[in-house]
Design a protein around this motif. Structure first.
Motif, PDB file in Angstrom:
ATOM      1  N   ARG A  21       0.837  -1.214   0.000  1.00  0.00           N
ATOM      2  CA  ARG A  21       0.000   0.000   0.000  1.00  0.00           C
ATOM      3  C   ARG A  21       0.865   1.254   0.000  1.00  0.00           C
ATOM      4  NH1 ARG A  21      -2.876  -3.162   3.646  1.00  0.00           N
ATOM      5  NH2 ARG A  21      -2.076  -1.992   5.419  1.00  0.00           N
ATOM      6  N   TYR A  22       1.959   1.259   0.767  1.00  0.00           N
ATOM      7  CA  TYR A  22       2.866   2.415   0.787  1.00  0.00           C
ATOM      8  C   TYR A  22       3.510   2.632  -0.586  1.00  0.00           C
ATOM      9  CZ  TYR A  22       2.629   3.065   5.853  1.00  0.00           C
ATOM     10  OH  TYR A  22       2.205   3.327   7.132  1.00  0.00           O
ATOM     11  N   GLU A  23       3.876   1.535  -1.237  1.00  0.00           N
ATOM     12  CA  GLU A  23       4.450   1.666  -2.580  1.00  0.00           C
ATOM     13  C   GLU A  23       3.417   2.261  -3.534  1.00  0.00           C
ATOM     14  OE1 GLU A  23       6.389  -1.069  -6.101  1.00  0.00           O
ATOM     15  OE2 GLU A  23       6.466  -1.804  -4.036  1.00  0.00           O
ATOM     16  N   ALA A  24       2.174   1.806  -3.392  1.00  0.00           N
ATOM     17  CA  ALA A  24       1.107   2.382  -4.220  1.00  0.00           C
ATOM     18  C   ALA A  24       0.960   3.872  -3.910  1.00  0.00           C
ATOM     19  CB  ALA A  24      -0.210   1.651  -3.969  1.00  0.00           C
ATOM     20  N   ALA A  54      -8.416   6.445   0.021  1.00  0.00           N
ATOM     21  CA  ALA A  54      -7.921   6.631   1.387  1.00  0.00           C
ATOM     22  C   ALA A  54      -6.725   7.583   1.397  1.00  0.00           C
ATOM     23  CB  ALA A  54      -7.535   5.280   1.996  1.00  0.00           C
ATOM     24  N   TRP A  55      -5.846   7.453   0.417  1.00  0.00           N
ATOM     25  CA  TRP A  55      -4.664   8.310   0.325  1.00  0.00           C
ATOM     26  C   TRP A  55      -5.066   9.770   0.125  1.00  0.00           C
ATOM     27  CZ3 TRP A  55      -2.894  10.829  -4.204  1.00  0.00           C
ATOM     28  CH2 TRP A  55      -1.626  11.408  -4.088  1.00  0.00           C
ATOM     29  N   ARG A  56      -6.068   9.998  -0.760  1.00  0.00           N
ATOM     30  CA  ARG A  56      -6.540  11.372  -0.986  1.00  0.00           C
ATOM     31  C   ARG A  56      -7.090  11.987   0.300  1.00  0.00           C
ATOM     32  NH1 ARG A  56      -9.848   9.800  -5.715  1.00  0.00           N
ATOM     33  NH2 ARG A  56      -8.360   9.670  -7.400  1.00  0.00           N
ATOM     34  N   GLU A  57      -7.827  11.182   1.071  1.00  0.00           N
ATOM     35  CA  GLU A  57      -8.484  11.696   2.284  1.00  0.00           C
ATOM     36  C   GLU A  57      -7.528  11.820   3.468  1.00  0.00           C
ATOM     37  OE1 GLU A  57     -11.740   9.056   2.937  1.00  0.00           O
ATOM     38  OE2 GLU A  57     -12.773   9.655   1.090  1.00  0.00           O
ATOM     39  N   GLY A  58      -6.536  10.928   3.571  1.00  0.00           N
ATOM     40  CA  GLY A  58      -5.696  10.943   4.768  1.00  0.00           C
ATOM     41  C   GLY A  58      -4.206  10.882   4.532  1.00  0.00           C
ATOM     42  N   GLY A  59      -3.775  10.921   3.292  1.00  0.00           N
ATOM     43  CA  GLY A  59      -2.344  10.864   3.001  1.00  0.00           C
ATOM     44  C   GLY A  59      -1.782   9.472   3.230  1.00  0.00           C
ATOM     45  N   ALA A  64      -1.694   2.925   6.328  1.00  0.00           N
ATOM     46  CA  ALA A  64      -1.108   2.069   7.364  1.00  0.00           C
ATOM     47  C   ALA A  64      -2.071   0.944   7.727  1.00  0.00           C
ATOM     48  CB  ALA A  64      -0.785   2.898   8.605  1.00  0.00           C
ATOM     49  N   SER A  65      -1.506  -0.145   8.190  1.00  0.00           N
ATOM     50  CA  SER A  65      -2.312  -1.283   8.626  1.00  0.00           C
ATOM     51  C   SER A  65      -3.114  -0.909   9.861  1.00  0.00           C
ATOM     52  CB  SER A  65      -1.411  -2.476   8.947  1.00  0.00           C
ATOM     53  OG  SER A  65      -2.164  -3.525   9.498  1.00  0.00           O
TER      54      SER A  65
END
Length: 160
Positions: A21-24, A54-59, A64-65
């Motif tokens: 997920r971090y790589e994405a 999720a990335w757009r909303e929370g960076g 994170a797991s």
């Protein structure tokens, strides 16, 4: 996603998935397309879309797991106590026969630890600690073990 053995991901697998997920997330910052990311990371496009949202909303923190979905209701110490109680047998706890069922173990947990859990939760708890399902063998009352032993020794080898 469902996992084998009725359990969830191990800590190592959760960490592995988190790294994906971090790589994405790093690729989101570079503006890469969902289909390319999904193909390269060998995941579904739907997962990548969910991660992107999720990335757009929370960076990056949103990727994170969240940890295991359900923590066990009994600690390892409590489970060790439960195993000791199971070892003494059901008769000591007031049941007539020597069979432990999920319902009986559920009652024992409720009495000993004041925890209410479903039979499915009891099964998951036992399975997580290496217990397996067993069905007692039913034997005929008329069975003659000596005659069976002789038959296995004398007749069976000739039948092969």
């Amino acid at each position: 996603m469902r996992y084998a053995q009725g359990g969830g991901l191990t800590a190592e697998r959760r960490h592995f998935r988190e790294r994906i997920r971090y790589e994405a997330g790093e690729r989101f910052t570079r503006g890469e397309r969902t289909a390319v990311i999904a193909k390269d990371l060998r995941v579904s496009e739907r997962s990548v879309e969910r991660w992107r949202r999720a990335w757009r909303e929370g960076g990056m923190d949103a990727l994170a797991s969240a940890g295991p979905p359900k923590l066990p209701k009994l600690s390892d110490g409590q489970f060790a106590e439960l195993e000791q109680e199971l070892a003494v047998g059901p008769a000591v706890h007031g049941w007539e026969d020597q069979r432990w069922t999920l319902a009986r173990i559920r009652v024992l947990i409720a009495r000993k630890f004041r925890l209410d859990c479903s039979p499915a939760a009891v099964w998951r708890l036992l399975h997580r600690h290496g217990w397996s399902w067993q069905c007692p063998a039913r034997r005929a009352l008329e069975r003659d073990e000596q005659a069976v032993g002789l038959w296995k020794k004398d007749v069976w080898p000739q039948a092969e």
